[in-house]
Design a protein around this motif. Structure first.
Motif: not given
Length: 114
Positions: A30-36
């Protein structure tokens, strides 16, 4: 997550859901941070090594964003690259707009559908 991806993972931005339904294996994030996004690829590869194939991938999509450990178009590019990776593996990919606000949003409807 980390064991399957072959990584030492301390924390992810969101919960990942692995759903098996009607001969499909769906990874919903549902959500991501950069790098994931690189972790997502490693997770998919790790599952394949043990005989589980992701058939559908539902991930958030972003335009320019400052936040999520991203500046400008970084996260949008990472999601685009992940989408291309999944497409090359024959995985149906759904990139859903983020953020979505309010009750009845796509994440609530998609997850709760029978």
């Amino acid at each position: 997550m980390g064991r399957i991806a072959g990584r030492n993972i301390r924390r992810l931005h969101s919960t990942w859901w692995l759903i098996s339904y009607n001969n499909d294996t769906i990874l919903f994030i549902g959500d991501l941070d950069a790098g994931e996004t690189a972790i997502v690829e490693d997770f998919i590869e790790g599952l394949e090594k043990v005989g589980t194939r992701i058939t559908k991938l539902a991930i958030p999509s972003y335009n320019g964003v400052n936040g999520h450990n991203s500046e400008g178009m970084q996260l949008a590019r990472e999601v685009a690259n992940l989408t291309n990776y999944a497409k090359a593996k024959g995985i149906t990919t759904i990139a859903l707009p983020h953020p979505v606000l309010g009750p009845g949003s796509w994440d609530e409807v998609w997850v709760r559908s029978p």
